[in-house]
Scaffold this motif. Structure first.
Motif, PDB file in Angstrom:
ATOM      1  N   ALA A  82       0.851  -1.188   0.000  1.00 53.02           N
ATOM      2  CA  ALA A  82       0.000   0.000   0.000  1.00 53.02           C
ATOM      3  C   ALA A  82       0.889   1.240   0.000  1.00 53.02           C
ATOM      4  N   SER A  84       1.066   5.045   1.278  1.00 53.18           N
ATOM      5  CA  SER A  84       0.356   5.827   2.294  1.00 53.18           C
ATOM      6  C   SER A  84       1.019   7.178   2.512  1.00 53.18           C
ATOM      7  N   GLU A 119      -9.869   3.993   0.456  1.00 54.39           N
ATOM      8  CA  GLU A 119      -8.910   4.862   1.138  1.00 54.39           C
ATOM      9  C   GLU A 119      -8.338   5.944   0.223  1.00 54.39           C
ATOM     10  N   ALA A 134      -4.176   5.523   2.367  1.00 50.29           N
ATOM     11  CA  ALA A 134      -3.435   4.260   2.287  1.00 50.29           C
ATOM     12  C   ALA A 134      -4.068   3.463   1.157  1.00 50.29           C
TER      13      ALA A 134
END
Length: 169
Positions: A82, A84, A119, A134
């Protein structure tokens, strides 16, 4: 004399607004049209190891409204990870969301594609606060491992910031 001073102030304010609008337009042209090249390299903990001066600047129209507190990390990023980062905002119309730039190789038409990860959207960023993102890199890397231009936009489509993310397999 007072009228002349007042008229001069009004002209000065209009000129400042005009230059900010022009600056924002140029910033958006760079985000959309300049080729993705180079990355600001970051570790998983957000530590910046090398910086691309073109990445993650804030557009002139949002300079006093948005700050990127931690740059997107890690970068380069593995396909299964991910990406972020955290944004501080004084509130922007429609909140904030991440999109990825796509350029048609034949027609050279530019499109901003929605990243299909919950997200990647922060509609609540219409209010002041700190907003974490994220995003699953699989949702961002629509063409597999390569360099991508990621763009932070308002809910109304204004370009706030952009940067290049290197996705590795």
């Amino acid at each position: 004399m007072l009228r002349l001073v007042a008229l001069s102030l009004v002209c000065l304010l209009v000129a400042c607004d005009g230059s900010q609008v022009e600056g924002q337009r140029l910033f958006e042209d760079q985000a959309l049209l300049a080729p993705a090249s180079g990355v600001t390299q970051t570790e998983a903990d957000g530590t910046v190891t090398s910086r691309d001066p073109d990445d993650w600047r804030i557009g002139p129209a949002y300079a006093n409204q948005v700050t990127i507190l931690s740059l997107p990390s890690p970068n380069p990023v593995q396909l299964g990870e991910a990406l972020s980062f955290v944004v501080d905002t004084q509130g922007v119309p429609g909140g904030l969301r991440l999109v990825v730039r796509s350029v048609d190789p034949v027609t050279r038409v530019v499109d901003l594609l929605r990243i299909r990860d919950p997200e990647a959207e922060r509609p609540e960023a219409a209010a002041s606060g700190f907003y974490p993102f994220a995003v699953s890199v699989r949702q961002l890397a629509i063409e597999g491992p390569r360099l991508y231009r990621v763009v932070l936009v308002t809910g109304n489509g204004g370009i706030v910031s952009y940067g290049d993310v290197e996705v590795v397999g």
